[in-house]
Design a protein around this motif. Structure first.
Motif, PDB file in Angstrom:
ATOM      1  N   PRO A   3       0.820  -1.221   0.000  1.00 37.95           N
ATOM      2  CA  PRO A   3       0.000   0.000   0.000  1.00 37.95           C
ATOM      3  C   PRO A   3       0.849   1.264   0.000  1.00 37.95           C
ATOM      4  O   PRO A   3       2.024   1.245   0.397  1.00 37.95           O
ATOM      5  N   VAL A   4       0.229   2.356  -0.402  1.00 36.56           N
ATOM      6  CA  VAL A   4       0.942   3.630  -0.530  1.00 36.56           C
ATOM      7  C   VAL A   4       1.239   4.260   0.826  1.00 36.56           C
ATOM      8  O   VAL A   4       2.327   4.777   1.063  1.00 36.56           O
ATOM      9  N   ALA A   5       0.275   4.236   1.753  1.00 32.92           N
ATOM     10  CA  ALA A   5       0.376   4.942   3.040  1.00 32.92           C
ATOM     11  C   ALA A   5       0.580   6.444   2.782  1.00 32.92           C
ATOM     12  O   ALA A   5       0.057   6.982   1.823  1.00 32.92           O
ATOM     13  N   GLY A   6       1.364   7.132   3.609  1.00 28.48           N
ATOM     14  CA  GLY A   6       1.572   8.570   3.438  1.00 28.48           C
ATOM     15  C   GLY A   6       0.552   9.392   4.203  1.00 28.48           C
ATOM     16  O   GLY A   6      -0.372   8.868   4.843  1.00 28.48           O
ATOM     17  N   ALA A   7       0.716  10.714   4.134  1.00 27.44           N
ATOM     18  CA  ALA A   7      -0.156  11.638   4.856  1.00 27.44           C
ATOM     19  C   ALA A   7      -1.595  11.534   4.360  1.00 27.44           C
ATOM     20  O   ALA A   7      -1.839  11.424   3.162  1.00 27.44           O
ATOM     21  N   MET A   8      -2.524  11.591   5.281  1.00 27.08           N
ATOM     22  CA  MET A   8      -3.950  11.559   4.917  1.00 27.08           C
ATOM     23  C   MET A   8      -4.379  12.895   4.311  1.00 27.08           C
ATOM     24  O   MET A   8      -5.127  12.937   3.344  1.00 27.08           O
ATOM     25  N   ASP A   9      -3.933  13.990   4.901  1.00 23.54           N
ATOM     26  CA  ASP A   9      -4.242  15.332   4.392  1.00 23.54           C
ATOM     27  C   ASP A   9      -2.980  15.846   3.694  1.00 23.54           C
ATOM     28  O   ASP A   9      -2.163  16.559   4.272  1.00 23.54           O
ATOM     29  N   LEU A  10      -2.838  15.480   2.427  1.00 22.13           N
ATOM     30  CA  LEU A  10      -1.597  15.773   1.716  1.00 22.13           C
ATOM     31  C   LEU A  10      -1.357  17.261   1.519  1.00 22.13           C
ATOM     32  O   LEU A  10      -0.206  17.720   1.568  1.00 22.13           O
ATOM     33  N   GLN A  11      -2.412  18.035   1.307  1.00 15.15           N
ATOM     34  CA  GLN A  11      -2.204  19.460   1.070  1.00 15.15           C
ATOM     35  C   GLN A  11      -1.649  20.150   2.311  1.00 15.15           C
ATOM     36  O   GLN A  11      -0.676  20.914   2.219  1.00 15.15           O
ATOM     37  N   SER A  12      -2.231  19.900   3.476  1.00 11.73           N
ATOM     38  CA  SER A  12      -1.722  20.506   4.710  1.00 11.73           C
ATOM     39  C   SER A  12      -0.291  20.062   4.977  1.00 11.73           C
ATOM     40  O   SER A  12       0.574  20.864   5.363  1.00 11.73           O
ATOM     41  N   PHE A  13      -0.032  18.778   4.779  1.00 10.33           N
ATOM     42  CA  PHE A  13       1.310  18.226   4.964  1.00 10.33           C
ATOM     43  C   PHE A  13       2.327  18.933   4.067  1.00 10.33           C
ATOM     44  O   PHE A  13       3.404  19.344   4.516  1.00 10.33           O
ATOM     45  N   ARG A  14       1.994  19.099   2.799  1.00  9.92           N
ATOM     46  CA  ARG A  14       2.942  19.700   1.862  1.00  9.92           C
ATOM     47  C   ARG A  14       3.158  21.186   2.144  1.00  9.92           C
ATOM     48  O   ARG A  14       4.287  21.689   2.052  1.00  9.92           O
ATOM     49  N   LEU A  15       2.102  21.893   2.495  1.00 10.76           N
ATOM     50  CA  LEU A  15       2.254  23.306   2.821  1.00 10.76           C
ATOM     51  C   LEU A  15       3.134  23.488   4.060  1.00 10.76           C
ATOM     52  O   LEU A  15       3.941  24.414   4.129  1.00 10.76           O
ATOM     53  N   GLY A  16       2.984  22.594   5.044  1.00  8.46           N
ATOM     54  CA  GLY A  16       3.830  22.676   6.236  1.00  8.46           C
ATOM     55  C   GLY A  16       5.297  22.496   5.903  1.00  8.46           C
ATOM     56  O   GLY A  16       6.165  23.202   6.444  1.00  8.46           O
ATOM     57  N   ASN A  17       5.605  21.564   5.018  1.00  9.11           N
ATOM     58  CA  ASN A  17       6.993  21.361   4.613  1.00  9.11           C
ATOM     59  C   ASN A  17       7.555  22.583   3.901  1.00  9.11           C
ATOM     60  O   ASN A  17       8.718  22.962   4.104  1.00  9.11           O
ATOM     61  N   ILE A  18       6.765  23.195   3.047  1.00 13.78           N
ATOM     62  CA  ILE A  18       7.231  24.396   2.346  1.00 13.78           C
ATOM     63  C   ILE A  18       7.556  25.498   3.352  1.00 13.78           C
ATOM     64  O   ILE A  18       8.563  26.208   3.221  1.00 13.78           O
ATOM     65  N   LEU A  19       6.729  25.642   4.386  1.00 12.00           N
ATOM     66  CA  LEU A  19       6.940  26.690   5.384  1.00 12.00           C
ATOM     67  C   LEU A  19       8.305  26.576   6.064  1.00 12.00           C
ATOM     68  O   LEU A  19       8.952  27.589   6.338  1.00 12.00           O
ATOM     69  N   VAL A  20       8.748  25.351   6.343  1.00 10.48           N
ATOM     70  CA  VAL A  20      10.008  25.182   7.086  1.00 10.48           C
ATOM     71  C   VAL A  20      11.207  24.999   6.166  1.00 10.48           C
ATOM     72  O   VAL A  20      12.307  24.663   6.617  1.00 10.48           O
ATOM     73  N   GLY A  21      11.010  25.204   4.861  1.00  8.30           N
ATOM     74  CA  GLY A  21      12.134  25.175   3.932  1.00  8.30           C
ATOM     75  C   GLY A  21      12.452  23.820   3.346  1.00  8.30           C
ATOM     76  O   GLY A  21      13.506  23.643   2.731  1.00  8.30           O
ATOM     77  N   ASN A  22      11.552  22.845   3.512  1.00  9.03           N
ATOM     78  CA  ASN A  22      11.799  21.492   3.012  1.00  9.03           C
ATOM     79  C   ASN A  22      11.285  21.307   1.596  1.00  9.03           C
ATOM     80  O   ASN A  22      10.532  22.132   1.064  1.00  9.03           O
ATOM     81  N   ASP A  23      11.632  20.154   1.014  1.00 10.45           N
ATOM     82  CA  ASP A  23      10.897  19.647  -0.131  1.00 10.45           C
ATOM     83  C   ASP A  23       9.502  19.300   0.358  1.00 10.45           C
ATOM     84  O   ASP A  23       9.325  18.873   1.505  1.00 10.45           O
TER      85      ASP A  23
END
Length: 364
Positions: A31-51
């Motif tokens: 299975p893929v797994a991963g974050a359930m709320d992908l948009q919130s997860f990705r925006l949080g990473n952008i905020l802290v300077g991550n991919d």
């Protein structure tokens, strides 16, 4: 500077390491797994300077208490409001905050939604399994030994990317954040076996009120409500299960398949919830009302493109924020007064850069 090291004092209800998912291995049964709320997860990473797909902590309902035992970095919490605190004081969400050794990060309790994302500069550093750090607890794969956080765990973060310090104070504007209107229907694209349901069954699915059952989890959200009528048997030859697939077994109750879904299944699929609305569904608790509305594939693609646009815009704002000088003391409305020419040495992440400037006079 050393990367963040976190000591888990309280694990919370279900705190797992998740990234963008373990894509490319469904054909092998993983299975893929991963974050359930992908948009919130990705925006949080952008905020802290991550991919945008770096590993973070997915926090469910009751959050953990984490002590920063070493290092320094940025942290940001996005998604559900679970009462994020730093050193016992309420801290702003959707904001890049500097944290360092001696700080304590905790959650006071849910205020809205049920899943938050705690992102750190450098991401969570756990072994990569099949090109992902995501935790799939049913098979004990990925994350921290394939399980949720437990008391006394030691969580390591990776080395932050360049310019991570310049992210401090960056806020995701309200118009770019993931939102979860509590009564908004879930938008559904017709599924591959829609023709195996009667007209009455399709009308029931789109015209009835359902509620999230108590058996909802990361694998799928079971619904309670009116029975959806099939034209015949509910079983089909097993085929692939996409994210958001709405399976309807013989009992007639829909099940929306989510991040930890199985790779194949043998129940009819009446529709597929648009990926944009998977986040909204993942933030709803058992007992929450659910309605479904049909949209076209083109409409679903437009919604996905809008999410991409928002992430691109936050990356643009991050670049502007990191390149804008921060001057000590008050700054006049017209901006700081600089000499017409000069030279300065700026230190960025331990490296010195010589910068010079000269004002160009207007030529008649």
């Amino acid at each position: 500077m050393s990367a963040l090291v976190l000591a888990c004092r309280l694990p919370g209800m279900l705190t797992t390491v998740q990234d963008g998912g373990r894509w490319g291995y469904q054909g092998k049964g993983m299975p893929v797994a991963g974050a359930m709320d992908l948009q919130s997860f990705r925006l949080g990473n952008i905020l802290v300077g991550n991919d945008e797909n770096d590993a973070a902590l997915e926090v469910t309902v009751l959050g953990p208490t984490l002590y920063v035992s070493d290092g320094e970095g940025m942290a940001a919490v996005t998604g559900a409001d679970l009462g994020f605190q730093v050193n016992g004081q309420l801290a702003p969400m959707w904001t890049a905050l500097a944290v360092k050794a001696g700080d304590t990060l905790s959650f006071s309790g849910p205020k809205s939604g049920c899943r938050a994302y705690l992102c750190f500069s450098g991401g969570i550093d756990v072994p990569v399994v099949m090109e992902s750090r995501s935790t799939y607890t049913r098979a004990k794969v990925g994350g921290l030994e394939g399980r949720a956080l437990k008391k006394d765990d030691r969580v390591l973060c990776g080395e932050p990317r360049p310019l991570w310090k310049k992210c401090e104070g960056l806020v995701c504007p309200a118009e770019l954040r993931a939102v979860y209107p509590p009564d908004a229907p879930l938008r559904v694209v017709p599924g591959p076996q829609e023709d195996l349901f009667t007209g009455k069954g399709i009308e029931t699915f789109y015209g009835s009120d359902y509620s999230v059952s108590n058996s909802a989890d990361r694998m799928g959200y079971r619904m309670d409500g009116p029975e959806i009528e099939h034209t015949g048997a509910a079983d089909i030859i097993s085929d692939a299960i996409p994210l958001g697939a709405v399976q309807v077994p013989g009992h007639g109750q829909p099940i929306v398949m989510l991040a930890d879904r199985q790779t194949t299944g043998g129940y009819t699929k009446i529709g597929v919830v648009c990926s944009v609305d998977i986040a909204a569904l993942s933030q709803r608790l058992p007992g929450h009302g659910i309605r479904f509305v049909k949209i076209t594939l083109d409409e679903a693609l437009s919604l996905v493109k809008e999410e991409h646009r928002k992430r691109d815009e936050l990356r643009r704002l991050r670049a502007v924020w990191r390149s804008t000088p921060r001057f000590p003391g008050p700054v006049s409305d017209g901006g700081p007064e600089l000499p017409a020419a000069g030279e300065a040495i700026l230190k960025v992440d331990g490296e010195e850069h010589r910068v010079s400037w000269e004002e160009l006079q207007e030529v008649e």
